[in-house]
Design a protein around this motif. Structure first.
Motif, PDB file in Angstrom:
ATOM      1  N   VAL A 422       0.843  -1.183   0.000  1.00 53.85           N
ATOM      2  CA  VAL A 422       0.000   0.000   0.000  1.00 53.85           C
ATOM      3  C   VAL A 422       0.882   1.237   0.000  1.00 53.85           C
ATOM      4  CG1 VAL A 422      -1.810   1.267   1.198  1.00 53.85           C
ATOM      5  CG2 VAL A 422      -1.795  -1.239   1.233  1.00 53.85           C
ATOM      6  N   ASN A 423       0.693   2.101  -0.959  1.00 48.23           N
ATOM      7  CA  ASN A 423       1.450   3.344  -1.051  1.00 48.23           C
ATOM      8  C   ASN A 423       0.676   4.427  -0.313  1.00 48.23           C
ATOM      9  OD1 ASN A 423       2.899   5.611  -1.729  1.00 48.23           O
ATOM     10  ND2 ASN A 423       3.163   5.039  -3.870  1.00 48.23           N
ATOM     11  N   LEU A 424       1.060   4.652   0.957  1.00 50.39           N
ATOM     12  CA  LEU A 424       0.342   5.657   1.758  1.00 50.39           C
ATOM     13  C   LEU A 424       0.517   7.056   1.194  1.00 50.39           C
ATOM     14  CD1 LEU A 424       1.113   4.344   5.353  1.00 50.39           C
ATOM     15  CD2 LEU A 424      -0.883   3.895   3.922  1.00 50.39           C
ATOM     16  N   GLY A 425       1.598   7.289   0.468  1.00 50.32           N
ATOM     17  CA  GLY A 425       1.793   8.587  -0.154  1.00 50.32           C
ATOM     18  C   GLY A 425       0.730   8.908  -1.188  1.00 50.32           C
ATOM     19  N   GLN A 426       0.077   7.865  -1.740  1.00 52.28           N
ATOM     20  CA  GLN A 426      -1.037   8.077  -2.666  1.00 52.28           C
ATOM     21  C   GLN A 426      -2.384   8.053  -1.952  1.00 52.28           C
ATOM     22  OE1 GLN A 426      -0.669   5.052  -5.663  1.00 52.28           O
ATOM     23  NE2 GLN A 426       1.107   5.997  -6.642  1.00 52.28           N
ATOM     24  N   VAL A 427      -2.457   7.272  -0.843  1.00 52.73           N
ATOM     25  CA  VAL A 427      -3.730   7.147  -0.128  1.00 52.73           C
ATOM     26  C   VAL A 427      -4.059   8.418   0.647  1.00 52.73           C
ATOM     27  CG1 VAL A 427      -4.925   5.899   1.710  1.00 52.73           C
ATOM     28  CG2 VAL A 427      -3.546   4.649   0.030  1.00 52.73           C
ATOM     29  N   TYR A 428      -3.093   8.975   1.379  1.00 51.12           N
ATOM     30  CA  TYR A 428      -3.376  10.099   2.269  1.00 51.12           C
ATOM     31  C   TYR A 428      -3.848  11.359   1.538  1.00 51.12           C
ATOM     32  CZ  TYR A 428      -1.582   7.590   6.356  1.00 51.12           C
ATOM     33  OH  TYR A 428      -1.410   6.707   7.369  1.00 51.12           O
ATOM     34  N   PRO A 429      -3.263  11.740   0.393  1.00 47.83           N
ATOM     35  CA  PRO A 429      -3.804  12.922  -0.308  1.00 47.83           C
ATOM     36  C   PRO A 429      -5.268  12.760  -0.702  1.00 47.83           C
ATOM     37  CG  PRO A 429      -1.611  12.393  -1.121  1.00 47.83           C
ATOM     38  CD  PRO A 429      -2.002  11.274  -0.226  1.00 47.83           C
ATOM     39  N   ILE A 430      -5.670  11.539  -1.052  1.00 49.75           N
ATOM     40  CA  ILE A 430      -7.081  11.325  -1.400  1.00 49.75           C
ATOM     41  C   ILE A 430      -7.956  11.463  -0.159  1.00 49.75           C
ATOM     42  CG2 ILE A 430      -8.726   9.642  -2.311  1.00 49.75           C
ATOM     43  CD1 ILE A 430      -6.486   8.473  -3.991  1.00 49.75           C
ATOM     44  N   LEU A 431      -7.503  10.896   0.971  1.00 52.21           N
ATOM     45  CA  LEU A 431      -8.267  11.032   2.214  1.00 52.21           C
ATOM     46  C   LEU A 431      -8.359  12.486   2.650  1.00 52.21           C
ATOM     47  CD1 LEU A 431      -7.045   7.961   4.318  1.00 52.21           C
ATOM     48  CD2 LEU A 431      -9.253   8.287   3.217  1.00 52.21           C
TER      49      LEU A 431
END
Length: 581
Positions: A422-431
């Motif tokens: 899981v790439n959190l660097g991509q998940v967090y901006p969406i959240l």
């Protein structure tokens, strides 16, 4: 009048003149005779196989008032005007240079007007796969229900780039590559009509070099005629196409398979001295190796493919070389071809290839058995070391285990392996920009999006669902971690999802896949990290482990109300459930 190329002068004007497309021509002729023509056709196939010519013949046939047996007369004013390209009711459009929405909207606005001279208004859109997504959408409704006196003919060399919604509204005809014997017969007919002398072997070289395209064959023939001053000879054909004489190829393979390295290098130098293309030389060698393999199984098939160019030297080589040598030769040729594409020193690679091919069989006996007493001693020493290692392994397996309990060892790596996917660097901006409205909008079109995918893609996405969405992104959770990893590596699936969302929602959000079992922890960690400021941290700060995340949460205390409000803003009041510890 200025000179015209052969492929323009000898363009087919009747269905019967189209080479190598019997299935298509017979079907269209029968449709015209029985007046069962469709409102839209899709002609797909390689370049130079007659797609545009067939479209113009069809336009003449449906508008010709004197057509017989489905064929246009080519003598009436309508037929002659279509042949010259002066009839306003037959519109030919190049989609490569007119691929925007405005051009298609112009067609949509004009299609409702009745034809001025002919019975049918025919739109021929060439290279239709070059249209933009917006242009396809603009064409969709018109293509589905055009006026009764309008026919669309779409031509393309890449049908896989055309949306399925367009293909489903057309009758599709797949044009096949033209066989070499059909190209040969057509060129011989043209030269006989022009009363020019030619060599049969030269026409065979041209037919093979055209690679199934009749237009390419006539273009090459045009060059050979100009170079040879109205004569077609084998030497001129070899010079224009860059091909090598068959005998030279046979000699080269004979030399490398019999380890005659020096003679093979001299052959390569002769090929380069004649100005031949090294890439074309390797391609001809691959074809020759293929023919040798096939000849051992089916001599009649190779004789047909090579148009009776099988001589005694070819038969001798086929009987002397082994299939293993040919397999290795083809593999080496393919490797060299890949490397030649990225270098300007193709001659060097060709020479290296020659040394490798000539030396390949010599390495086989060394691996099979020792050839000297020294090799035998070395082999015995290695076998003794292997036996000693096996004994050591057996002792270690029988020894009692004194290591620490296995639970921490077996349980610790698994979460780490999953988190790494899981790439959190991509998940967090969406959240950070997610809203309940965006998630609801995505959930409403999710079923339609699944229906737009292919069956294999649908089976992968069947265990997934959207769990968060923003204006520019969407997070999709998978019940199965294996399917999530598979989806991450399937760029074609991601492109299909983005194209579907573009059509359904008129935007292309960034799609991120996560496992469903990690989603609650990802969501919780994000809320804890952002419960004071409410803003996203840099991507570098989102990759801390769980201990660092907890420590960060303790140093930045916040009230329960702020956490709850943030969670409700992200995921909706009906999803958030507050529990007291």
């Amino acid at each position: 009048m200025s000179y015209q190329a052969l492929y323009r002068v000898w363009r087919p004007q009747r269905f019967d003149e189209v080479i190598g497309q019997t299935l298509v021509t017979q079907t269209l002729k029968n449709a015209i005779k029985t007046k069962q023509t469709s409102h839209a056709y899709l002609f797909a196939g390689p370049r130079g196989t007659g797609k545009t010519s067939m479209a113009k013949i069809f336009a003449k046939a449906v508008n010709c008032r004197h057509q017989q047996d489905g064929e246009p007369c080519n003598e009436c004013e309508t037929c002659q005007a279509i042949t010259k390209g002066t009839l306003n009711d037959v519109i030919e459009i190049d989609a490569a240079s007119n691929n925007g929405v405005e051009e298609i909207r112009d067609i949509r606005d004009k299609v409702k007007y009745a034809p001025t001279e002919a019975d049918y208004k025919v739109y021929i859109i060439d290279e239709v796969h070059m249209l933009s997504t917006g242009a396809f959408n603009a064409l969709l409704k018109t293509l589905e229900e055009p006026p009764a006196n309008v026919i669309f003919i779409l031509a393309t060399t890449e049908p896989h780039k055309i949306p399925a919604t367009i293909i489903s509204r057309t009758q599709r005809f797949d044009f096949k590559q033209i066989q070499a014997k059909d190209s040969l017969a057509r060129m011989a007919h043209i030269l006989d009509e022009k009363k020019l002398s030619y060599d049969d072997e030269a026409l065979k070289v041209i037919a093979k070099a055209s690679e199934g395209g009749m237009r390419d064959a006539l273009s090459i023939l045009d060059q050979v005629i100009s170079f040879g001053d109205e004569t077609v000879t084998l030497d001129n054909a070899l010079l224009v196409t860059g091909a090598v004489r068959k005998q030279l190829l046979v000699d080269y393979l004979t030399q490398v398979t019999t380890q005659q390295t020096q003679q093979a290098l001299m052959t390569v130098q002769a090929v380069l001295a004649d100005g031949k293309d090294p890439e074309r030389f390797t391609e001809d060698l691959v074809n020759l190796a293929r023919d040798l393999l096939l000849y051992r199984q089916s001599p009649e098939l190779v004789t047909q493919i090579e148009m009776d160019q099988v001589d005694e030297s070819f038969k001798k080589l086929a009987s002397s070389v082994t299939p293993e040598q040919l397999y290795q030769t083809i593999d080496d040729l393919n490797d060299i071809q890949q490397q030649m594409r990225f270098t300007t020193h193709e001659d060097v690679y060709l020479e290296v290839l020659t040394v490798r091919l000539a030396g390949t069989p010599q390495s086989t006996p060394i691996a099979a058995a020792p050839t000297s007493q020294a090799d035998a001693g070395e082999l015995e020493r290695l076998m003794a070391e292997v036996r000693q290692l096996k004994q050591t392994v057996q002792k270690l397996e029988q020894a009692p285990t004194v290591s620490s309990p296995a639970k921490p060892v077996t349980s610790t790596p698994k979460p780490t392996a999953k988190r790494s996917q899981v790439n959190l660097g991509q998940v967090y901006p969406i959240l950070g920009a997610a809203t309940r409205q965006d998630l609801s909008a995505l959930q409403e079109v999710w079923g339609d999006l699944m229906n737009m995918l292919s069956i294999p893609q649908r089976s992968v996405m069947g265990v997934s669902k959207p769990v968060a969405a923003s204006e520019d992104g969407a997070i999709i959770a998978f019940d199965n971690a294996f399917m999530q990893e598979h989806a991450n590596g399937d760029q074609e699936l991601i492109d299909a999802l983005e194209n579907g969302l573009d059509r359904l929602m008129h935007k292309v959000p960034k799609i991120v896949f996560v496992p469903i079992d990690q989603w609650p922890q990802i969501r919780k960690t994000y809320i804890q990290q952002h419960k004071v400021t409410g803003q996203s941290k840099p991507a570098a700060e989102t990759n801390h482990d769980d201990e660092q995340t907890s420590a960060s949460a303790e140093t930045q205390p916040a009230t329960k109300t702020e956490v709850v409000e943030k969670a409700e803003q992200l995921f909706g009041e009906d999803v958030v459930e507050v529990k007291t510890d």
